[in-house]
Design a protein around this motif. Sequence first.
Motif, PDB file in Angstrom:
ATOM      1  N   HIS A 140     -28.881  -1.094 -18.891  1.00 26.86           N
ATOM      2  CA  HIS A 140     -29.545  -2.411 -19.146  1.00 26.86           C
ATOM      3  C   HIS A 140     -28.755  -3.241 -20.110  1.00 26.86           C
ATOM      4  N   ASP A 142     -27.955  -4.848 -23.461  1.00 23.11           N
ATOM      5  CA  ASP A 142     -28.170  -4.124 -24.867  1.00 23.11           C
ATOM      6  C   ASP A 142     -28.092  -2.864 -25.155  1.00 23.11           C
ATOM      7  N   ARG A 169     -29.371  -5.932 -14.602  1.00 21.51           N
ATOM      8  CA  ARG A 169     -29.431  -7.274 -15.289  1.00 21.51           C
ATOM      9  C   ARG A 169     -30.558  -7.439 -15.993  1.00 21.51           C
ATOM     10  N   ARG A 179     -29.984 -13.124 -19.531  1.00 18.57           N
ATOM     11  CA  ARG A 179     -29.543 -11.776 -19.985  1.00 18.57           C
ATOM     12  C   ARG A 179     -27.929 -11.305 -19.844  1.00 18.57           C
ATOM     13  N   GLU A 182     -25.931 -13.322 -22.477  1.00 17.03           N
ATOM     14  CA  GLU A 182     -26.062 -12.571 -23.825  1.00 17.03           C
ATOM     15  C   GLU A 182     -25.159 -11.425 -23.571  1.00 17.03           C
ATOM     16  N   SER A 183     -25.036 -10.852 -22.451  1.00 16.85           N
ATOM     17  CA  SER A 183     -24.112  -9.564 -22.291  1.00 16.85           C
ATOM     18  C   SER A 183     -22.800 -10.280 -22.584  1.00 16.85           C
ATOM     19  N   PHE A 289     -28.494 -10.895 -28.117  1.00 18.92           N
ATOM     20  CA  PHE A 289     -29.622 -10.672 -27.127  1.00 18.92           C
ATOM     21  C   PHE A 289     -30.831 -11.379 -27.794  1.00 18.92           C
ATOM     22  N   SER A 291     -32.950 -13.494 -26.479  1.00 22.88           N
ATOM     23  CA  SER A 291     -34.350 -13.106 -25.519  1.00 22.88           C
ATOM     24  C   SER A 291     -35.126 -12.002 -25.972  1.00 22.88           C
ATOM     25  N   GLN A 292     -34.476 -11.016 -26.533  1.00 19.63           N
ATOM     26  CA  GLN A 292     -35.153  -9.569 -26.498  1.00 19.63           C
ATOM     27  C   GLN A 292     -35.687  -9.579 -28.004  1.00 19.63           C
TER      28      GLN A 292
END
Length: 365
Positions: A140, A142, A169, A179, A182-183, A289, A291-292
């Motif tokens: 995944h 991160d 994703r 995501r 972010e990646s 990242f 969002s996490q």
Amino acid sequence: MTDSRYTILVVEDDPDAAGYMRTVLERSGMDPHVVSNPQAALALLNSKTFDLILTDIELPGMTGLELTERVKKTRPDLPIVVMTAHATLDYAVNALRLQADEFLFKPIRKPQLVEVVTRLVEQARAAARPTNIVLAIGAHPDDVEIGVGGTLAAHQAAGDQIVILTMSRGARGGAVDNRQDESLAAAELIGARLFLNDLEDTRISAGDPTVGIIEQVVAEVHPTIVYTHSSNDRHQDHVAVHRAVSVATRRVPMFACYQSPSATVDFRPNRFVSIDGFTDTKLALLASFASQAGIRDYLAPDFVLATARYWSRYGGGVYAEPLEVVRDATGLRANATSQAVGHAATSLTTPTSTTSEAEGSVLDD
């Protein structure tokens, strides 16, 4: 002062100019060898290795340009700086045509001389240094950055090529578009090439299409080092990716597994990579990242640093990332892995599992 002792061949028939350059180079931590004519220079080149040649143009028996031409035929990688007190365009053009790396007009100031020599030697060393192609694979977004973010930053600093392959994703962990962005942002921070696939989150297979995707990337980038999840992990996707990587990268010389937040107590690293000097980069990778950040406690900077601080007790430095080395047929290449994975601790006692965690339950990313 320079970071290492450069060995410099100075070809200069003017005693005052030769003495000046010897003094400047010695006081800058270098090892100059001074000769007064090209014939002596050629003889010395046959018996000793030099990092760079500094040569005047007007010399007895042979010009500095002729010397440059002769040396470059057999040593095109050896930097040569041509010097002259006669500031003419013809000299400069001919010097560059004969592959001189730099053309300097006398009188040469000390800062200029030291800067030019240092820059050219370091460029030549970097060009000659063998590089690894590092493929880091995660289930995944991160995963890779959590497991080996500092190690990848060290590889980048050593001049290695970095490739990240992410199998899904991470739809179960947030909006796919976020995501993905972010990646991409994280990969850009360390100059990595990113392959982002779209396998179903939490349902990644250990067989095809996972194996086929990995084999395709391996065939395209030809990695020398692969990092991925450990088999000692509670997340079904992590275990599946580990198994698929084991099959798809079986001909890659080095294969090692990193720790994920869902790793079990059976995770047993046998090598510890010092990431001193690269913790800021790792934290920046994880900050990509966003969002996490609010839902994953293990992304908090203090948690990340505390984990790295703990693992350093088994290796060198203040902070470390642990690896289970499954295969190492390289002997660890001298450049990147000596810097990035150089704190080998295969002889150290590794943590022993005292309990076992339940595996097989379905986990979200």
